[in-house]
Write a protein that holds these residues in place. Structure first.
Motif, PDB file in Angstrom:
ATOM      1  N   ALA A  11     -25.390  -8.419  49.850  1.00  0.00           N
ATOM      2  CA  ALA A  11     -25.944  -9.483  49.015  1.00  0.00           C
ATOM      3  C   ALA A  11     -27.410  -9.205  48.726  1.00  0.00           C
ATOM      4  N   ASN A  12     -28.124  -8.802  49.773  1.00  0.00           N
ATOM      5  CA  ASN A  12     -29.542  -8.537  49.604  1.00  0.00           C
ATOM      6  C   ASN A  12     -29.779  -7.338  48.691  1.00  0.00           C
ATOM      7  N   GLU A  13     -28.928  -6.333  48.843  1.00  0.00           N
ATOM      8  CA  GLU A  13     -29.098  -5.155  47.990  1.00  0.00           C
ATOM      9  C   GLU A  13     -28.871  -5.509  46.527  1.00  0.00           C
ATOM     10  N   ALA A  14     -27.857  -6.369  46.304  1.00  0.00           N
ATOM     11  CA  ALA A  14     -27.570  -6.789  44.928  1.00  0.00           C
ATOM     12  C   ALA A  14     -28.773  -7.517  44.329  1.00  0.00           C
ATOM     13  N   ILE A  15     -29.361  -8.426  45.128  1.00  0.00           N
ATOM     14  CA  ILE A  15     -30.532  -9.171  44.652  1.00  0.00           C
ATOM     15  C   ILE A  15     -31.685  -8.203  44.380  1.00  0.00           C
ATOM     16  N   LYS A  16     -31.873  -7.284  45.331  1.00  0.00           N
ATOM     17  CA  LYS A  16     -33.001  -6.351  45.183  1.00  0.00           C
ATOM     18  C   LYS A  16     -32.813  -5.471  43.957  1.00  0.00           C
ATOM     19  N   SER A  17     -31.580  -4.974  43.772  1.00  0.00           N
ATOM     20  CA  SER A  17     -31.368  -4.072  42.639  1.00  0.00           C
ATOM     21  C   SER A  17     -31.464  -4.858  41.336  1.00  0.00           C
ATOM     22  N   ALA A  18     -31.035  -6.131  41.375  1.00  0.00           N
ATOM     23  CA  ALA A  18     -31.186  -6.957  40.171  1.00  0.00           C
ATOM     24  C   ALA A  18     -32.662  -7.173  39.865  1.00  0.00           C
ATOM     25  N   ALA A  19     -33.427  -7.434  40.922  1.00  0.00           N
ATOM     26  CA  ALA A  19     -34.858  -7.643  40.714  1.00  0.00           C
ATOM     27  C   ALA A  19     -35.496  -6.387  40.135  1.00  0.00           C
ATOM     28  N   LYS A  20     -35.025  -5.243  40.644  1.00  0.00           N
ATOM     29  CA  LYS A  20     -35.568  -3.986  40.151  1.00  0.00           C
ATOM     30  C   LYS A  20     -35.183  -3.780  38.682  1.00  0.00           C
ATOM     31  N   GLU A  21     -33.930  -4.130  38.383  1.00  0.00           N
ATOM     32  CA  GLU A  21     -33.479  -3.972  37.011  1.00  0.00           C
ATOM     33  C   GLU A  21     -34.215  -4.916  36.071  1.00  0.00           C
ATOM     34  N   VAL A  22     -34.460  -6.131  36.571  1.00  0.00           N
ATOM     35  CA  VAL A  22     -35.199  -7.077  35.738  1.00  0.00           C
ATOM     36  C   VAL A  22     -36.569  -6.493  35.423  1.00  0.00           C
ATOM     37  N   THR A  23     -37.178  -5.848  36.426  1.00  0.00           N
ATOM     38  CA  THR A  23     -38.510  -5.316  36.182  1.00  0.00           C
ATOM     39  C   THR A  23     -38.469  -4.033  35.364  1.00  0.00           C
ATOM     40  N   THR A  24     -37.411  -3.231  35.482  1.00  0.00           N
ATOM     41  CA  THR A  24     -37.369  -2.000  34.689  1.00  0.00           C
ATOM     42  C   THR A  24     -36.710  -2.234  33.336  1.00  0.00           C
ATOM     43  N   ILE A  25     -35.430  -2.592  33.376  1.00  0.00           N
ATOM     44  CA  ILE A  25     -34.717  -2.815  32.115  1.00  0.00           C
ATOM     45  C   ILE A  25     -35.343  -3.981  31.365  1.00  0.00           C
ATOM     46  N   GLY A  26     -35.573  -5.071  32.095  1.00  0.00           N
ATOM     47  CA  GLY A  26     -36.117  -6.272  31.462  1.00  0.00           C
ATOM     48  C   GLY A  26     -37.461  -6.000  30.833  1.00  0.00           C
ATOM     49  N   VAL A  27     -38.356  -5.431  31.610  1.00  0.00           N
ATOM     50  CA  VAL A  27     -39.691  -5.144  31.094  1.00  0.00           C
ATOM     51  C   VAL A  27     -39.600  -4.121  29.965  1.00  0.00           C
ATOM     52  N   GLY A  28     -38.730  -3.146  30.137  1.00  0.00           N
ATOM     53  CA  GLY A  28     -38.548  -2.122  29.115  1.00  0.00           C
ATOM     54  C   GLY A  28     -38.119  -2.735  27.798  1.00  0.00           C
ATOM     55  N   SER A  29     -37.123  -3.588  27.858  1.00  0.00           N
ATOM     56  CA  SER A  29     -36.617  -4.159  26.613  1.00  0.00           C
ATOM     57  C   SER A  29     -37.644  -5.121  26.018  1.00  0.00           C
ATOM     58  N   LEU A  30     -38.307  -5.855  26.903  1.00  0.00           N
ATOM     59  CA  LEU A  30     -39.331  -6.792  26.414  1.00  0.00           C
ATOM     60  C   LEU A  30     -40.448  -6.029  25.706  1.00  0.00           C
ATOM     61  N   LEU A  31     -40.872  -4.947  26.357  1.00  0.00           N
ATOM     62  CA  LEU A  31     -41.959  -4.142  25.806  1.00  0.00           C
ATOM     63  C   LEU A  31     -41.559  -3.587  24.434  1.00  0.00           C
ATOM     64  N   GLY A  32     -40.319  -3.113  24.368  1.00  0.00           N
ATOM     65  CA  GLY A  32     -39.812  -2.566  23.114  1.00  0.00           C
ATOM     66  C   GLY A  32     -39.838  -3.616  22.016  1.00  0.00           C
ATOM     67  N   VAL A  33     -39.345  -4.796  22.360  1.00  0.00           N
ATOM     68  CA  VAL A  33     -39.298  -5.872  21.374  1.00  0.00           C
ATOM     69  C   VAL A  33     -40.719  -6.251  20.938  1.00  0.00           C
ATOM     70  N   VAL A  34     -41.626  -6.337  21.911  1.00  0.00           N
ATOM     71  CA  VAL A  34     -43.016  -6.718  21.627  1.00  0.00           C
ATOM     72  C   VAL A  34     -43.645  -5.741  20.636  1.00  0.00           C
ATOM     73  N   ILE A  35     -43.496  -4.451  20.946  1.00  0.00           N
ATOM     74  CA  ILE A  35     -44.111  -3.433  20.090  1.00  0.00           C
ATOM     75  C   ILE A  35     -43.502  -3.482  18.687  1.00  0.00           C
ATOM     76  N   LEU A  36     -42.189  -3.636  18.640  1.00  0.00           N
ATOM     77  CA  LEU A  36     -41.470  -3.687  17.375  1.00  0.00           C
ATOM     78  C   LEU A  36     -41.988  -4.838  16.506  1.00  0.00           C
ATOM     79  N   LEU A  37     -42.097  -6.011  17.130  1.00  0.00           N
ATOM     80  CA  LEU A  37     -42.491  -7.188  16.357  1.00  0.00           C
ATOM     81  C   LEU A  37     -43.941  -7.088  15.908  1.00  0.00           C
ATOM     82  N   LEU A  38     -44.795  -6.620  16.801  1.00  0.00           N
ATOM     83  CA  LEU A  38     -46.209  -6.485  16.436  1.00  0.00           C
ATOM     84  C   LEU A  38     -46.359  -5.523  15.273  1.00  0.00           C
ATOM     85  N   TRP A  39     -45.552  -4.458  15.351  1.00  0.00           N
ATOM     86  CA  TRP A  39     -45.657  -3.421  14.324  1.00  0.00           C
ATOM     87  C   TRP A  39     -45.145  -3.940  12.983  1.00  0.00           C
ATOM     88  N   VAL A  40     -44.039  -4.677  13.025  1.00  0.00           N
ATOM     89  CA  VAL A  40     -43.451  -5.144  11.772  1.00  0.00           C
ATOM     90  C   VAL A  40     -44.272  -6.276  11.170  1.00  0.00           C
TER      91      VAL A  40
END
Lengths: 794, 230
Positions: free
Chosen positions: A249-278
């Motif tokens: 259970a803890n590993e699942a939470i930890k890996s989710a937290a990691k994914e939120v910070t990597t995938i989540g931040v990655g996608s957010l960053l991508g969207v941010v740059i895209l919108l600012l640029w457009v």
């Protein structure tokens, strides 16, 4: 009529009402926060009950929870004293950790006496099953085999033993108590399992609460790992293994937290740059984030209140689904982009209102459809995304006209529109090339689909690191256990009836064992005979041993045993027993410690207990269940895997049905041939997605299919927009590219997730949407060669 | 007069002390072996015993118990083969057959065959393993379960071959649980092992005597191999 409706809604949807709504939501969230937020990571919680009978469902749930709270630590070394020394240190450290309610480690003499204590009072009415069988087949033979035991080097007979138990009846009963348990023996006061020349000391711990509680995890997991690491480094030669649901259970939470910070931040960053640029302005971005954020908070709060907890996968999927609401912002700000100097937010919102409200209604209806899937998890996701989308929609409609009341200062974004248009033109291939590409893609995909396999095993969907799995596997090997989750649930109106039922069941299970169809089972009735059996035991002794006085006389003479000893023995059997070993006393004693989890206690209609099965074959057990009253075979893993398979097929039908339905609708609008053209991109997206899964050797599961529904929904939108928006292809194309890129950034990045279910969803969307984005401009909204907007590709 | 008395007394005392010392020296448990490599005498015996990878012998087992008027005596044949295990065939008073190795115990009483593995019954299996190890006389293995003691006895059992000294290996169970059943074990022998004595705290004793013990010899015959089959 429509306008009237719109105006009435817009009168209500003001910044003030938005603020009130958000305050209420935050208040509700705050109250929940006080009570303790709970995030579920057990994938089983997402799935429907597998039992029709709520009593059985509840009882098996109770048993699974009890099992989930157990934590096992093995400390292994070549020499037992070495292992014990390290285990002592582990236990010393564990005792300081919050989150364990019990630690079973030392079984000293006192503890052992305690385990036997409840039996001693009733020892004259307790017999092992072998003894019962022996007595039934004849007293003389039984006496003979008892004499043989006296001479056997395997029986540590002593004067003390014979004084108290001249016929070794209780000795055999006590041995039978530990019979068939595991390859664990009691050495130096600790439980030891031997494996490949190493001795493993066992530490059994029980968690003080649910392993899914985040509070418990933070109390327990880190300190536990730290404690074990310290002992490991102090004793490098000692092997320490630790298994329990809490680690998963803890590993699942930890890996989710990691994914939120990597995938989540990655996608957010991508969207941010895209919108600012457009848009060349932070406003569209901030406004969009506000809309999505409000949606998320609303969804999270409502789910916490409705379901009591939110599942991790709901958060991951649901948050992405809410992400679609960014399209509403696109519409609003795209309108602003080409609006000119007379543009105002209030006019814009009225212009796009019908479009985006149609969008939110259809999306919500689509998600609401998931509600009818009998998965609690899907219902959660449906509610989560519906609420989230609605809240985001409300935010756009009520806040945006005020946030962006005036036109954008910077003009000249038309360059972006030109690029979008050029993208479409570049892909306006000649029909021959397009057909060739389609045939090629289709062919390769079909070849891949031939290789496509199917796997519905729920365990494959659960994220667990290979090291954690390997550790568990190693423990199972050492203990000679298997990972099966099978058990029998036995019911009775009274405790006595239940125990008698278990005793009859035991006979059938032993038959299975003898046929090699079952390795082992644990049952309470093995440790605690029913009152009927206790009475019966006394009757057996009277009938087969005492009825003929010559039998015991021969026995005493052959051994040269003191007559007083045997007289004391027979004196106990003059009258039938009045007192019995009872469940309450047994449960209250140390004897019940290893077995207490098998007792489920009172249910709505009586009592229930569990007979745990190890190494059982499906078919014979199923047959046993069918022919035995009040006994239910529970096999959650198999049941759920079967269920997942069933739903995978249902969703496959649903997907096919949706595609057909949409095709029929399009036929009505465009005619057969043009409808085919509009449908081709999403259909090919499905083929390519399935085909690549086949080529990659990934097995198909329900999550791939669910993603295909999304691909259909979004993909058809693209072709439709292009067909409908042929007049202003540049802005339509820009909106589509933006929508596709943000979808890829939010969903497609999920392909990087470690949770197989999330990964499956992500990779399907990634491939599907890419194909749609590629094919849509090739097939739809094409400007004829005679058109006025021919821009050279070169 | 008192002086003489005291002198006499001291004389008696010293004699008593001598006797005590003698008696103490006769008890193998006064001679712990901490590091067997530093006990060359033990090493010699141990390596001799370890070389016995195939043993055939008659045995006589006598269990003496306070509560029984006479010892329980059984006799029979044993075969020990290092890799296959121990075959223990009782011929009197009740014929029965037992086979023990690392994996299982097989008991045969007439047609009835019972196989016990560690998982079936850890308590019985554990005790059988101790017995198996004692009979195999593999001191290195035994030292994991027992504290080892060793000494030569002062009086040889066989006066005619006085150059051969009788040795004793004493074993004290390390495991408290086992110690409840067996307080101590003494292996006695001259060249080969001759007697195994197991004692408990209540004063009960089991003495296993080997007769016509043969080490090595012919390979196991087909019939003998059959004994070790499952």
């Amino acid at each position: 009529m429509q306008i009237e409706c719109r105006e009435r809604l817009l009168r209500w949807l003001t910044p003030a009402s938005w603020c009130v709504l958000m305050m209420l939501l935050l208040l509700a969230l705050g109250v929940k926060f006080q009570q303790g937020l709970s995030i579920e990571t057990n994938i089983l919680a997402l799935l429907p009950p597998t039992e029709q009978d709520p009593v059985i469902e509840h009882a098996s749930e109770q048993f699974n929870q009890a099992l989930a709270q157990r934590h096992l630590i093995l400390v292994g070394a070549k020499q037992l004293p070495q292992a014990i020394k390290a285990a002592d240190e582990v236990v010393e450290k564990l005792a300081l950790i919050k989150g364990f309610s019990r630690l079973d480690y030392r079984f000293d003499n006192k503890r052992q006496q305690q385990s036997l204590a409840p039996y001693l009072t009733y020892k004259h009415q307790l017999l092992s099953s072998d003894t019962r069988a022996g007595l039934t087949s004849g007293g003389a033979d039984f006496i003979h085999s008892t004499l043989q035991m006296m001479y056997s080097p395997l029986v540590p007979v002593s004067s003390t033993l014979l004084e108290n138990d001249p016929l070794l009846l209780f000795y055999r009963f006590a041995l039978g108590l530990s019979q068939g348990v595991e390859n664990i023996s009691l050495l130096n006061g600790v439980l030891v399992a031997k494996h490949q020349g190493k001795q493993y000391v066992m530490i059994n711990a029980v968690l003080s609460g649910s392993p899914f509680s985040i509070q418990l995890q933070s109390d327990l997991v880190k300190p536990l790992e730290h404690a074990l690491a310290t002992v490991r480094s102090d004793h490098p030669e000692v092997e320490i293994l630790s298994v329990g649901v809490v680690r998963y259970a803890n590993e699942a939470i930890k890996s989710a937290a990691k994914e939120v910070t990597t995938i989540g931040v990655g996608s957010l960053l991508g969207v941010v740059i895209l919108l600012l640029w457009v848009f060349r302005s932070p406003l569209p971005l901030l406004a969009s984030l506000l809309a999505i954020g409000s949606g998320f908070i609303a969804a999270f709060t409502v789910c916490q209140w409705v379901f009591g907890s939110v599942h991790l996968l709901t958060l991951v999927f649901g948050a992405s689904l809410i992400g679609i609401s960014i399209d509403y912002s696109f519409h609003f700000f795209a309108d602003r982009l080409g609006g000119g100097s007379s543009w105002t937010g209030k006019i814009a919102i009225r212009r796009i209102f019908s479009g985006i409200s149609l969008g939110v209604v259809t999306s919500c209806l689509g998600y609401a459809g998931l509600c009818f899937a009998p998965f609690p998890g899907m219902q959660q996701m449906a509610l989560f995304s519906t609420v989230g989308l609605l809240a985001a929609f409300i935010t756009v409609v009520s806040l945006f006209p005020y946030l962006a009341a005036r036109p954008a200062f910077k003009q000249g974004q038309s360059i972006r529109l030109q690029w979008a248009d050029r993208y479409a033109t570049c892909l306006s291939w000649s029909p021959v090339k397009v057909v060739l590409l389609l045939v090629l893609l289709g062919g390769v995909s079909l070849f891949g689909m031939v290789q496509l396999s199917v796997n519905d095993d729920i365990r494959l969907l659960q994220a667990a690191s290979p090291s954690l799995r390997a550790e568990e596997q190693r423990v199972m090997t050492i203990l000679e256990r298997d990972l099966s989750n099978q058990f029998l649930l036995v019911e009775g109106d009274t405790v006595e009836q239940l125990l008698q039922r278990e005793e009859r069941l035991q006979l059938r299970l032993i038959e299975l064992q003898q046929r090699g169809e079952l390795e082992r089972f644990d049952a309470i009735s093995r440790q605690l005979p029913s009152q009927l059996r206790q009475r019966n035991n006394v009757a057996l002794i009277q009938q087969h041993l005492l009825a003929d006085p010559a039998l015991l006389a021969t026995y005493t003479q052959t051994l040269g045993l003191d007559a007083t000893v045997i007289n004391q023995f027979t004196a106990h059997y003059q009258t039938p027993p009045q007192q019995f070993l009872k469940l309450e006393d047994w449960l209250a004693s140390a004897a019940a410690d290893p077995w207490r989890h098998l007792w489920l206690g009172k249910t709505e209609r009586g009592y229930a207990s569990v007979v745990a099965l190890y190494g059982g074959q499906q078919q014979p057990l199923f047959a046993l269940e069918q022919t035995t009253d009040k006994v239910t075979l529970v096999d959650k893993v198999t049941d759920i895997s079967n269920l997942l398979g069933d739903y995978r097929q249902r969703v496959a039908v649903l997907v096919t049905g949706s595609y057909l339905l949409i095709y029929l609708l399009l036929c009505y609008r465009y005619g057969f041939l043009k409808a085919v053209r509009v449908m081709l991109p999403p259909v090919l997206a499905v083929l390519v997605a399935l085909g690549s899964l086949g080529w990659m050797g990934q097995a198909l599961n329900i999550f791939h299919l669910l993603a295909l529904l999304l691909v259909l929904g979004i993909g058809v939108d693209y072709t439709l927009f292009l067909e409908e928006g042929i007049e202003h292809r540049d802005s339509t194309m820009l909106a589509i590219i933006l929508s596709a890129l943000t979808t890829l950034l939010s969903f497609g990045l999920l392909a990087l997730s470690n949770t197989p279910a999330v990964h499956a969803f992500g990779i399907t969307v990634l491939m599907g949407i890419s194909i749609c984005l590629l094919l849509a401009p090739m097939l739809c909204g094409r400007v004829n060669s005679a058109g006025n907007k021919t821009i050279a590709c070169s | 007069m008192p002086r003489l008395y005291i002198k006499q007394l001291s004389c008696y005392l010293s004699l008593f002390a001598c006797l005590l010392a003698l008696q103490v020296r006769a008890d193998v448990f006064e001679h712990p072996v901490v590091d067997s490599s530093k006990a060359p005498a033990l090493e010699a015996v141990v390596s001799r015993l370890a070389a016995a990878t195939l043993v055939r012998s008659q045995f006589r087992q006598a269990k003496t118990m306070r509560i029984l008027q006479r010892p329980l005596v059984s006799q029979g044949l044993m075969i020990y083969q290092q890799d296959l295990g121990l075959y223990w065939q009782v011929s009197t008073p009740f014929p029965s057959v037992l086979m023990i190795n690392n994996q299982r115990i097989v008991q045969r009483n007439g047609d009835e065959v019972v196989t016990i593995t560690a998982a079936d019954n850890p308590a019985v299996f554990g005790f059988a393993q101790v017995f198996f190890q004692l009979l195999s006389s593999d001191v290195d293995k035994l030292s994991t379960q027992f504290e080892i003691y060793f000494c030569y006895c002062d009086n040889p059992i066989n006066a005619e071959v006085s150059n051969q000294r009788q040795w004793q290996i004493g074993l004290l169970p390390r495991d408290l649980q086992l110690r409840k059943a067996i307080s101590q074990v003494v292996l006695t022998g001259v060249e080969d092992i001759e007697i195994i004595t197991l004692s408990d705290h209540a004063g009960d004793k089991t003495v296993i005597q080997f007769l016509q013990r043969k080490i090595g010899g012919d390979e196991l015959s087909a019939e003998e191999l059959e004994h070790f089959a499952d």
